[in-house]
Design a protein around this motif. Sequence first.
Motif, PDB file in Angstrom:
ATOM      1  N   ILE A 295       7.718 -13.557 -15.690  1.00 20.68           N
ATOM      2  CA  ILE A 295       8.533 -12.625 -14.907  1.00 20.68           C
ATOM      3  C   ILE A 295      10.001 -13.030 -15.047  1.00 20.68           C
ATOM      4  CG2 ILE A 295       9.096 -11.796 -12.593  1.00 20.68           C
ATOM      5  CD1 ILE A 295       6.149 -12.007 -11.903  1.00 20.68           C
ATOM      6  N   ILE A 296      10.804 -12.131 -15.622  1.00 24.11           N
ATOM      7  CA  ILE A 296      12.210 -12.460 -15.868  1.00 24.11           C
ATOM      8  C   ILE A 296      13.165 -11.579 -15.060  1.00 24.11           C
ATOM      9  CG2 ILE A 296      11.732 -13.383 -18.159  1.00 24.11           C
ATOM     10  CD1 ILE A 296      12.727 -10.739 -19.341  1.00 24.11           C
ATOM     11  N   GLY A 297      12.637 -10.575 -14.389  1.00 22.48           N
ATOM     12  CA  GLY A 297      13.452  -9.718 -13.541  1.00 22.48           C
ATOM     13  C   GLY A 297      12.587  -9.066 -12.484  1.00 22.48           C
ATOM     14  N   ILE A 298      13.153  -8.841 -11.290  1.00 23.18           N
ATOM     15  CA  ILE A 298      12.383  -8.245 -10.200  1.00 23.18           C
ATOM     16  C   ILE A 298      13.256  -7.304  -9.384  1.00 23.18           C
ATOM     17  CG2 ILE A 298      10.682 -10.100  -9.895  1.00 23.18           C
ATOM     18  CD1 ILE A 298      12.502 -11.141  -7.580  1.00 23.18           C
ATOM     19  N   ALA A 299      12.610  -6.408  -8.691  1.00 18.56           N
ATOM     20  CA  ALA A 299      13.268  -5.570  -7.684  1.00 18.56           C
ATOM     21  C   ALA A 299      12.185  -5.003  -6.787  1.00 18.56           C
ATOM     22  CB  ALA A 299      14.073  -4.443  -8.325  1.00 18.56           C
TER      23      ALA A 299
ATOM     24  N   VAL B  37      10.109 -14.095   2.058  1.00 17.02           N
ATOM     25  CA  VAL B  37       9.351 -12.865   2.289  1.00 17.02           C
ATOM     26  C   VAL B  37      10.204 -11.917   3.121  1.00 17.02           C
ATOM     27  CG1 VAL B  37       7.303 -11.863   3.364  1.00 17.02           C
ATOM     28  CG2 VAL B  37       7.141 -14.053   2.159  1.00 17.02           C
ATOM     29  N   TYR B  38      10.328 -10.659   2.675  1.00 24.98           N
ATOM     30  CA  TYR B  38      11.117  -9.656   3.397  1.00 24.98           C
ATOM     31  C   TYR B  38      10.215  -8.826   4.304  1.00 24.98           C
ATOM     32  CZ  TYR B  38      14.856 -10.374  -0.116  1.00 24.98           C
ATOM     33  OH  TYR B  38      15.828 -10.895  -0.931  1.00 24.98           O
ATOM     34  N   ASN B  39      10.801  -8.321   5.389  1.00 23.92           N
ATOM     35  CA  ASN B  39      10.087  -7.340   6.198  1.00 23.92           C
ATOM     36  C   ASN B  39       9.735  -6.140   5.325  1.00 23.92           C
ATOM     37  OD1 ASN B  39      10.278  -8.825   8.570  1.00 23.92           O
ATOM     38  ND2 ASN B  39      12.219  -7.878   9.167  1.00 23.92           N
ATOM     39  N   GLY B  40       8.503  -5.714   5.386  1.00 20.94           N
ATOM     40  CA  GLY B  40       8.082  -4.563   4.585  1.00 20.94           C
ATOM     41  C   GLY B  40       7.473  -4.916   3.255  1.00 20.94           C
ATOM     42  N   ASP B  41       7.485  -6.195   2.876  1.00 25.76           N
ATOM     43  CA  ASP B  41       6.923  -6.573   1.573  1.00 25.76           C
ATOM     44  C   ASP B  41       5.476  -6.136   1.413  1.00 25.76           C
ATOM     45  OD1 ASP B  41       9.013  -7.666   0.145  1.00 25.76           O
ATOM     46  OD2 ASP B  41       8.571  -9.746   0.671  1.00 25.76           O
ATOM     47  N   TYR B  42       4.721  -6.132   2.523  1.00 27.10           N
ATOM     48  CA  TYR B  42       3.291  -5.859   2.434  1.00 27.10           C
ATOM     49  C   TYR B  42       2.926  -4.455   2.910  1.00 27.10           C
ATOM     50  CZ  TYR B  42       2.719 -10.757   1.270  1.00 27.10           C
ATOM     51  OH  TYR B  42       2.805 -11.976   0.640  1.00 27.10           O
ATOM     52  N   GLU B  43       3.939  -3.619   3.109  1.00 22.55           N
ATOM     53  CA  GLU B  43       3.656  -2.220   3.450  1.00 22.55           C
ATOM     54  C   GLU B  43       3.085  -1.500   2.225  1.00 22.55           C
ATOM     55  OE1 GLU B  43       3.848  -0.682   6.335  1.00 22.55           O
ATOM     56  OE2 GLU B  43       4.593  -2.457   7.390  1.00 22.55           O
ATOM     57  N   GLU B  44       2.149  -0.606   2.480  1.00 21.73           N
ATOM     58  CA  GLU B  44       1.506   0.117   1.372  1.00 21.73           C
ATOM     59  C   GLU B  44       2.510   0.950   0.577  1.00 21.73           C
ATOM     60  OE1 GLU B  44      -2.187   3.278   0.696  1.00 21.73           O
ATOM     61  OE2 GLU B  44      -1.894   2.307   2.653  1.00 21.73           O
ATOM     62  N   SER B  45       3.553   1.433   1.237  1.00 24.37           N
ATOM     63  CA  SER B  45       4.539   2.293   0.572  1.00 24.37           C
ATOM     64  C   SER B  45       5.531   1.517  -0.291  1.00 24.37           C
ATOM     65  CB  SER B  45       5.315   3.098   1.613  1.00 24.37           C
ATOM     66  OG  SER B  45       5.981   2.228   2.522  1.00 24.37           O
ATOM     67  N   THR B  46       5.599   0.203  -0.116  1.00 25.31           N
ATOM     68  CA  THR B  46       6.576  -0.613  -0.840  1.00 25.31           C
ATOM     69  C   THR B  46       6.193  -0.743  -2.310  1.00 25.31           C
ATOM     70  OG1 THR B  46       7.152  -1.842   1.147  1.00 25.31           O
ATOM     71  CG2 THR B  46       7.674  -2.883  -0.949  1.00 25.31           C
ATOM     72  N   VAL B  47       7.214  -0.741  -3.163  1.00 27.36           N
ATOM     73  CA  VAL B  47       7.013  -0.857  -4.603  1.00 27.36           C
ATOM     74  C   VAL B  47       7.737  -2.105  -5.108  1.00 27.36           C
ATOM     75  CG1 VAL B  47       7.368   0.221  -6.857  1.00 27.36           C
ATOM     76  CG2 VAL B  47       6.895   1.655  -4.852  1.00 27.36           C
ATOM     77  N   HIS B  48       6.983  -3.042  -5.673  1.00 25.28           N
ATOM     78  CA  HIS B  48       7.561  -4.244  -6.273  1.00 25.28           C
ATOM     79  C   HIS B  48       7.432  -4.122  -7.794  1.00 25.28           C
ATOM     80  CE1 HIS B  48       7.676  -6.287  -2.374  1.00 25.28           C
ATOM     81  NE2 HIS B  48       6.442  -5.855  -2.168  1.00 25.28           N
ATOM     82  N   LEU B  49       8.534  -4.265  -8.487  1.00 26.96           N
ATOM     83  CA  LEU B  49       8.540  -4.139  -9.943  1.00 26.96           C
ATOM     84  C   LEU B  49       9.013  -5.430 -10.594  1.00 26.96           C
ATOM     85  CD1 LEU B  49      10.113  -0.592 -10.385  1.00 26.96           C
ATOM     86  CD2 LEU B  49       7.685  -1.198 -10.396  1.00 26.96           C
ATOM     87  N   ALA B  50       8.531  -5.674 -11.800  1.00 27.43           N
ATOM     88  CA  ALA B  50       8.945  -6.856 -12.552  1.00 27.43           C
ATOM     89  C   ALA B  50       9.135  -6.505 -14.013  1.00 27.43           C
ATOM     90  CB  ALA B  50       7.910  -7.967 -12.424  1.00 27.43           C
TER      91      ALA B  50
ATOM     92  N   ILE C   6       4.000  -5.139  -9.485  1.00 28.19           N
ATOM     93  CA  ILE C   6       3.383  -6.427  -9.200  1.00 28.19           C
ATOM     94  C   ILE C   6       3.116  -6.520  -7.693  1.00 28.19           C
ATOM     95  CG2 ILE C   6       4.426  -7.606 -11.166  1.00 28.19           C
ATOM     96  CD1 ILE C   6       6.546  -8.728  -9.208  1.00 28.19           C
ATOM     97  N   ASN C   7       2.448  -7.590  -7.285  1.00 27.73           N
ATOM     98  CA  ASN C   7       2.197  -7.779  -5.861  1.00 27.73           C
ATOM     99  C   ASN C   7       3.338  -8.577  -5.225  1.00 27.73           C
ATOM    100  OD1 ASN C   7       1.619 -10.668  -6.018  1.00 27.73           O
ATOM    101  ND2 ASN C   7      -0.342 -10.096  -6.942  1.00 27.73           N
TER     102      ASN C   7
END
Length: 322
Positions: A49-53, A29-42, A6-7
Amino acid sequence: MEIKQINPEQTLSLRHKQLRSHLTLEECVYNGDYEESTVHLAAIEQEKIIGIASFYEEKCLAMPSKRAYRLRGMAVDSEYQGNSIGSQIIAYAEEKLRRRGVEVVWCNARLKALNFYKRNGFTVSGDKFEIPFIGSHFVMKKELKETAGNHYLTSIEKEFKAIKRKADLAIDQLSIEELYWRPHEHTNSISTIMKHLSGNMHSRWTNFLHSDGEKRDRQRDLEFEEFVMTREEMLDYWEKGWSCLFSTISSLTEHDLLKEVTIRNEPHTVIQALLRQSTHYSSHVGQILSIGKQLKAEGWKNLSIPKGESESFNQKKMGESH
């Protein structure tokens, strides 16, 4: 329930509710949230959305020589806790990160989450420390071991990329007129081959696991009809086909490999379907290279070992002892 990428904005509501309720939404908002290498999962259940990391490329001080990602913002909605949702997110993430060559995942684990991370293969590194307003934490880490399934997915993705690269290097050498050239009336031009491959990719890889690979709306015969496109239009259609392929491969996990898919109602495992298309695409790219060599003759830039230079190439690669 499904797990998918997810975004950053989509993480904030649950991150705020479960982890940072003392802050405003904007402060979550965390530092690095918008870095291209970052991976947001749900983890998503009926569009909720019931879980995130979130996973950030960041060195682990306990293992500084290894490529590492840091896990932050792991949260499961309180209404859904106790259903192994967090464990499923971590397992999914580990497969994705292995594909990127990541060797270690680590996190600052809250005291109450210690046993959760231990159950998921993490070990404590160092002493307890405090984070103001949040509480006691331990650094925990997990080494990611290679698996046969993950190795296969990584390898087949590299193979497809190598196939595409050869085609791209050939196409770059040719003018628009040469892309439309045919050796004779019973053969295809490079433009037609490009159109056919892209059409095939859109059909095979759209909704890959859940629908037949030969889509009902595909008009295969039209892929072999010659009609004029600009170079930009041709390359755009070509790239969209490959993008469909790579997007699907990146979404697969090793648990998908033995699932059954169909192509024209013929059953294949995912492994077989990937191999089938690899063979198909490489054969057509071979045609592209052959036509390009005919057209450019002595002006052709070789994409493999030039004729008569095998020995010198081997010596460069393998040394004088070869």
